[in-house]
Design a protein around this motif. Sequence first.
Motif, PDB file in Angstrom:
ATOM      1  N   ARG A 208       1.716  -4.769   3.860  1.00  0.00           N
ATOM      2  CA  ARG A 208       0.431  -5.049   3.215  1.00  0.00           C
ATOM      3  C   ARG A 208      -0.653  -5.091   4.293  1.00  0.00           C
ATOM      4  O   ARG A 208      -1.096  -6.170   4.687  1.00  0.00           O
ATOM      5  CB  ARG A 208       0.493  -6.384   2.456  1.00  0.00           C
ATOM      6  CG  ARG A 208       1.541  -6.377   1.350  1.00  0.00           C
ATOM      7  CD  ARG A 208       1.445  -7.573   0.462  1.00  0.00           C
ATOM      8  NE  ARG A 208       1.478  -8.837   1.215  1.00  0.00           N
ATOM      9  CZ  ARG A 208       1.760 -10.010   0.645  1.00  0.00           C
ATOM     10  NH1 ARG A 208       2.021 -10.089  -0.627  1.00  0.00           N
ATOM     11  NH2 ARG A 208       1.765 -11.114   1.373  1.00  0.00           N
TER      12      ARG A 208
ATOM     13  N   PRO B  39      -3.428  -3.335  -3.368  1.00  0.00           N
ATOM     14  CA  PRO B  39      -3.161  -2.332  -4.398  1.00  0.00           C
ATOM     15  C   PRO B  39      -3.319  -2.905  -5.796  1.00  0.00           C
ATOM     16  O   PRO B  39      -3.093  -4.098  -6.015  1.00  0.00           O
ATOM     17  CB  PRO B  39      -1.693  -1.941  -4.130  1.00  0.00           C
ATOM     18  CG  PRO B  39      -1.130  -3.103  -3.344  1.00  0.00           C
ATOM     19  CD  PRO B  39      -2.273  -3.638  -2.537  1.00  0.00           C
TER      20      PRO B  39
ATOM     21  N   ALA C  99       0.831  -1.195   0.000  1.00  0.00           N
ATOM     22  CA  ALA C  99       0.000   0.000   0.000  1.00  0.00           C
ATOM     23  C   ALA C  99       0.872   1.255   0.000  1.00  0.00           C
ATOM     24  O   ALA C  99       1.957   1.285   0.587  1.00  0.00           O
ATOM     25  CB  ALA C  99      -0.904  -0.006   1.233  1.00  0.00           C
TER      26      ALA C  99
END
Length: 219
Positions: free
Chosen positions: A211, A217, A164
């Motif tokens: 994550r 993502p 992210a």
Amino acid sequence: MTGRLRAPTGRYGGKSAAQRQAERRRRFLDAALQLFGDTPGYRATTVAALSEAAGLSTRQFYEEFHTLEDVLAALHLQVNDWAEAAVRTAAARTRDLPLPDRAAAIFRAYAGNVTADPRRVRITFVEIIGVSPRLEEQRLARRARWVDLIRAEAHTAVLRGEAAHRDYRLAATAFIGGVNGLLHDYSAGWVDATLDEVVDELVGQLLAVLRPPGPRPAG
């Protein structure tokens, strides 16, 4: 003593003055790794004891260092440099692997290097603590260097769509704190787990940082 004694110059025994100085310094650091990292520890070691362990004189000590704190500072940097070199080698070797494999290889290289010698763990996580403001500043600077390394890996993972997009400074700092505590406790025998289990746990935490829960993502 107002300053460091002047070391001899010229060649002797086929070695230059610089070579002899580097060898003396290495012998002092090797002796310090044993005395500071095992018994009796930094605070109970004297210049005379360190010089004797190195097979050198106190005069030669003062040609290389001002105080025992200088030795501890140099040794702390050396131990960290060894670990960082192992990490960077692993990162270069696994740069094309997926994030989980890359993170595992990099962190296994770090943990393996630090815990390969219990004396390195003691220098890194025990003996350096609370010695002086100067060494505390050095310790925090090296910790910041590790934080920046994790942030760089996180940035790479973001660019690849594996992590992210966010500021990882706080998360990386918290992770490093956990690493320091767990590896110290493992080396002290306070953790009922193998090194592989410790590494797997920390890699899982690192991946969770990179994550976080939520939509993955794109990409």
